[in-house]
Design a protein around this motif. Structure first.
Motif, short mmCIF file in Angstrom:
data_model
loop_
_atom_site.label_atom_id
_atom_site.label_comp_id
_atom_site.label_asym_id
_atom_site.label_seq_id
_atom_site.Cartn_x
_atom_site.Cartn_y
_atom_site.Cartn_z
N GLU A 1 0.83 -1.21 0.00
CA GLU A 1 0.00 0.00 0.00
C GLU A 1 0.86 1.26 0.00
N THR A 2 1.99 1.21 0.71
CA THR A 2 2.89 2.36 0.70
C THR A 2 3.44 2.60 -0.69
N TYR A 3 3.76 1.53 -1.39
CA TYR A 3 4.21 1.65 -2.79
C TYR A 3 3.16 2.39 -3.62
N ASP A 4 1.89 1.99 -3.48
CA ASP A 4 0.81 2.62 -4.25
C ASP A 4 0.65 4.09 -3.87
N ILE A 5 0.81 4.40 -2.58
CA ILE A 5 0.69 5.80 -2.14
C ILE A 5 1.79 6.64 -2.76
N LEU A 6 3.02 6.16 -2.69
CA LEU A 6 4.14 6.90 -3.27
C LEU A 6 3.96 7.08 -4.77
N ASP A 7 3.49 6.04 -5.43
CA ASP A 7 3.23 6.13 -6.87
C ASP A 7 2.19 7.21 -7.15
N GLY A 8 1.16 7.28 -6.30
CA GLY A 8 0.14 8.31 -6.46
C GLY A 8 0.70 9.70 -6.22
N TRP A 9 1.57 9.84 -5.23
CA TRP A 9 2.21 11.13 -4.99
C TRP A 9 2.98 11.60 -6.22
N LEU A 10 3.76 10.69 -6.77
CA LEU A 10 4.56 11.07 -7.95
C LEU A 10 3.68 11.44 -9.13
N ASN A 11 2.55 10.75 -9.27
CA ASN A 11 1.62 11.09 -10.34
C ASN A 11 0.95 12.44 -10.12
N ASN A 12 0.90 12.88 -8.87
CA ASN A 12 0.25 14.15 -8.53
C ASN A 12 1.21 15.34 -8.48
N LEU A 13 2.46 15.12 -8.85
CA LEU A 13 3.43 16.20 -8.80
C LEU A 13 2.98 17.40 -9.62
N ALA A 14 3.22 18.58 -9.07
CA ALA A 14 2.90 19.81 -9.79
C ALA A 14 3.80 19.99 -11.01
N ASP A 15 5.05 19.52 -10.88
CA ASP A 15 6.02 19.63 -11.97
C ASP A 15 6.81 18.34 -12.01
N PHE A 16 6.59 17.54 -13.05
CA PHE A 16 7.23 16.22 -13.12
C PHE A 16 8.74 16.32 -13.29
N THR A 17 9.24 17.49 -13.59
CA THR A 17 10.69 17.65 -13.79
C THR A 17 11.38 18.14 -12.52
N LYS A 18 10.60 18.38 -11.46
CA LYS A 18 11.20 19.02 -10.29
C LYS A 18 10.86 18.30 -8.99
N ILE A 19 11.91 17.80 -8.33
CA ILE A 19 11.81 17.33 -6.96
C ILE A 19 12.61 18.33 -6.12
N HIS A 20 12.01 18.86 -5.09
CA HIS A 20 12.65 19.92 -4.31
C HIS A 20 13.81 19.38 -3.45
N THR A 21 14.82 20.19 -3.30
CA THR A 21 15.98 19.82 -2.48
C THR A 21 15.87 20.32 -1.04
N SER A 22 14.83 21.09 -0.75
CA SER A 22 14.64 21.55 0.63
C SER A 22 13.16 21.77 0.91
N ASP A 23 12.80 21.66 2.18
CA ASP A 23 11.42 21.94 2.59
C ASP A 23 11.10 23.42 2.42
N THR A 24 12.10 24.26 2.65
CA THR A 24 11.88 25.71 2.57
C THR A 24 11.41 26.12 1.19
N THR A 25 12.00 25.55 0.14
CA THR A 25 11.60 25.94 -1.22
C THR A 25 10.18 25.48 -1.52
N ILE A 26 9.76 24.35 -0.93
CA ILE A 26 8.38 23.91 -1.11
C ILE A 26 7.43 24.96 -0.55
N ILE A 27 7.70 25.42 0.67
CA ILE A 27 6.84 26.41 1.32
C ILE A 27 6.83 27.71 0.54
N LYS A 28 7.98 28.14 0.07
CA LYS A 28 8.05 29.38 -0.68
C LYS A 28 7.32 29.27 -2.01
#
Length: 328
Positions: A171-198
């Motif tokens: 189930e965790t695999y399916d959740i993570l897969d869903g998260w990745l499918n829901n990305l706002a930008d498929f080319t961008k994974i953030h390197t810090s929590d701060t940039t996500i908030i900003k």
């Protein structure tokens, strides 16, 4: 402390001449405040050496039994577990810790000093009433809304480890897969929590939802109290929110174990807990200390009671899932 002082006097040991060595991955200026307060109280000086965690561990290994390190304070339970497994710590044996810290946040070798929640942050203009769990963020209704931090973050490793414990691997695999499918930008994974908030705060469509540590939002709100970003604790009816934290331990090399234990206990005193919480926007690990006023509004959430050692045992499985999903 009174007992230790009496013993020191009986054996002619001058506390004013005593010195402890602290290895930490925390900023020196943060730890110096605690060291100065401890010296004022006891006369014991604390020499602080700050490293990246990788260099801290490497130094302890290279120095071996001759290392001058008496204590270590690190930012993450992954690191505490790693140091324990590498036999770089010695037992803490503190009745004070056992009585003061949540049982899930202490072990034979270390104790949490402060903790934080890893949970949902969101654009306050967005309706998040339907998001109550980490699993909900995998719903296709949130396609194109989510921002995530890189999987190599120890914070995300622990979060996914807690999900594996709650939901199981499949189930965790399916959740993570869903998260990745829901990305706002498929080319961008953030390197810090701060940039996500900003990015959420900019409201430019970059992302509407994110998963971060609570203290990152606290820091941003100190800079801008009107920041249009809210926090919502997840899994309150499904095991509790995932937590992680700063922890302290006695180095295996320490020849001053009793004094090192006293210093670690000092970090859990009311004054130092309030300092840590106020300066870092973390939550006090000492259950007898109230949240400082600036974060009292964040009280009342349910902490996942899974022991931090149990979570650490799932880290390798979490990393395997990241690899399978190509979650970088």
């Amino acid at each position: 402390m009174k007992i230790f002082t009496l013993v020191a006097v009986l054996f002619g040991f001058n506390l004013a001449q005593a010195q402890l060595s602290l290895y930490t991955d925390r900023p020196v200026e943060t730890m110096q405040v605690i060291a100065d307060a401890y010296q004022k109280k006891t006369g014991v000086t604390v020499d602080i050496t700050s490293f990246s965690y990788t260099d801290l561990k490497k130094t302890l290994v290279n120095e071996g039994a001759g290392s001058p390190a008496d204590m270590v304070i690190v930012k993450d339970l992954v690191y505490l577990t790693d140091l324990t497994d590498s036999q770089l710590l010695q037992p803490l044996n503190s009745p004070f810790v056992k009585q003061s810290v949540d049982p899930s946040m202490q072990s034979q070798y270390w104790t949490a000093i402060t903790f934080r929640a890893r949970t949902l942050v969101y654009d306050k203009a967005y309706d998040v009433s339907g998001i109550n769990s980490y699993a909900d963020l995998a719903d296709p209704n949130y396609r194109g809304q989510l921002c995530l931090r890189t999987s190599v973050s120890s914070y995300n490793e622990i979060l996914v480890a807690s999900m594996i414990n709650s939901y199981g691997v499949d189930e965790t695999y399916d959740i993570l897969d869903g998260w990745l499918n829901n990305l706002a930008d498929f080319t961008k994974i953030h390197t810090s929590d701060t940039t996500i908030i900003k990015d959420i705060a900019r409201r430019d469509g970059t992302c509407t939802l994110g998963i971060t540590n609570s203290y990152y939002l606290g820091a941003q709100l100190l800079e801008n109290p009107n920041l249009p970003v809210g926090i919502k604790y997840l899994n309150l009816k499904d095991g509790g929110v995932s937590t992680n934290g700063i922890g302290g331990a006695i180095a295996a090399s320490s020849k001053n174990a009793d004094l090192a234990k006293d210093f670690i206990e000092f970090t859990l005193s009311k004054e130092m807990q309030e300092y840590f919480s106020t300066s870092n926007q973390d939550f006090p690990a000492n259950t007898n200390v109230s949240f400082p006023q600036n974060i009292q509004a964040w009280e009342g959430f349910v902490v996942n009671p899974i022991h931090w050692e149990t979570l650490s045992s799932e880290i390798s499985t979490a990393r395997d899932l990241f690899d399978e999903l190509d979650y970088q």
